[in-house]
Motif scaffolding. Sequence first.
Motif, mmCIF file in Angstrom:
data_model
loop_
_atom_site.group_PDB
_atom_site.id
_atom_site.type_symbol
_atom_site.label_atom_id
_atom_site.label_comp_id
_atom_site.label_asym_id
_atom_site.label_seq_id
_atom_site.Cartn_x
_atom_site.Cartn_y
_atom_site.Cartn_z
ATOM 1 N N ALA A 118 41.599 -42.931 29.234
ATOM 2 C CA ALA A 118 40.512 -41.968 29.024
ATOM 3 C C ALA A 118 40.640 -41.304 27.657
ATOM 4 C CB ALA A 118 40.519 -40.914 30.127
ATOM 5 N N ARG A 119 41.853 -40.939 27.282
ATOM 6 C CA ARG A 119 42.075 -40.336 25.969
ATOM 7 C C ARG A 119 41.735 -41.327 24.857
ATOM 8 N NH1 ARG A 119 44.605 -35.508 26.038
ATOM 9 N NH2 ARG A 119 44.764 -35.677 23.764
ATOM 10 N N ALA A 122 37.975 -41.757 24.506
ATOM 11 C CA ALA A 122 37.314 -40.623 23.847
ATOM 12 C C ALA A 122 37.472 -40.692 22.330
ATOM 13 C CB ALA A 122 37.885 -39.308 24.372
ATOM 14 N N ILE A 161 36.257 -48.690 30.889
ATOM 15 C CA ILE A 161 36.894 -47.638 30.082
ATOM 16 C C ILE A 161 38.109 -48.206 29.349
ATOM 17 C CG2 ILE A 161 38.208 -45.477 30.188
ATOM 18 C CD1 ILE A 161 36.326 -44.592 32.445
ATOM 19 N N ILE A 205 33.253 -37.866 33.651
ATOM 20 C CA ILE A 205 34.173 -38.618 32.799
ATOM 21 C C ILE A 205 33.435 -39.189 31.595
ATOM 22 C CG2 ILE A 205 35.608 -40.699 32.680
ATOM 23 C CD1 ILE A 205 36.194 -40.193 35.740
ATOM 24 N N ARG A 208 32.514 -36.490 29.028
ATOM 25 C CA ARG A 208 33.645 -36.064 28.189
ATOM 26 C C ARG A 208 33.997 -37.132 27.148
ATOM 27 N NH1 ARG A 208 34.303 -30.598 28.581
ATOM 28 N NH2 ARG A 208 34.198 -29.967 30.775
ATOM 29 N N ILE A 209 33.951 -38.385 27.558
ATOM 30 C CA ILE A 209 34.235 -39.461 26.618
ATOM 31 C C ILE A 209 33.175 -39.486 25.520
ATOM 32 C CG2 ILE A 209 34.301 -41.978 26.351
ATOM 33 C CD1 ILE A 209 35.615 -42.125 29.120
ATOM 34 N N ALA A 217 38.331 -35.602 28.890
ATOM 35 C CA ALA A 217 38.244 -36.907 29.549
ATOM 36 C C ALA A 217 39.471 -37.158 30.408
ATOM 37 C CB ALA A 217 38.098 -38.006 28.497
ATOM 38 N N GLU A 218 40.651 -36.819 29.873
ATOM 39 C CA GLU A 218 41.888 -36.998 30.644
ATOM 40 C C GLU A 218 41.871 -36.130 31.898
ATOM 41 O OE1 GLU A 218 46.743 -36.483 30.286
ATOM 42 O OE2 GLU A 218 45.454 -35.993 28.575
#
Length: 234
Positions: A118-119, A122, A161, A205, A208-209, A217-218
Amino acid sequence: MTQPIEQIVRRKLSDEVFDRLERMITSGDLKPDDEMPSERVLMERFGVGRPAIREAMQALAAKGLVNISHGERAKVLRLTAQSIFQQVDLTAKIMLSQSHDTLEHLKSARIFFERGMAREAAQRVSKNDIDDLKAIIQRQRSSIGDADSFIDADMEFHTRIAKISGNPIFVAFSEAMLAWLKEYHTDMLIWAGKEKFTLVEHEEIVSRIEQSDADGAENAILKHLERSRALYGK
């Protein structure tokens, strides 16, 4: 002082043939999609009988190095991250079915992995990535009431993702991990309206991304996975 005895271990002929064929592949003498030499050629080259050649070929096939089709010459396979994980697919599923602790460890590994994905997403996301993720959510929304289709879309969402990273090993690992968990995943849908929580969390999610908010996102994916963690594989 007496020297310790070094015993000579006699190996099966097929093991010796396997080692030589494996070296031909790993050294690049035989490349992906190349046909393996015929049995007769290998018998003459190594001075062994047909059974040793066939046993060695079967061992190469079992390790995913060659493909054997009836009536055709065996071919060297093109190895990918996906094909490597597929080699342990059945073993992993059996291991998970035999140990609740192992299943819990895999859940923890998934959360650790997906937080990082996720990080990464982003920080690297493109408009095409966001469009794809939103389209997957829409397909998932249309699948409410159809558990198999809903879960397939859920798996596709998480793997998509991972794909944003640009690293095929991450993608293959995501696909493998989700496939191993799939048979424990159906219970996520046992509560009425449970699917709607998943959709809302997926949208958060993606939001945020899309904002390139790595921390957000995390945290969003951590919240999503921790909530679902207790609902399967009990």
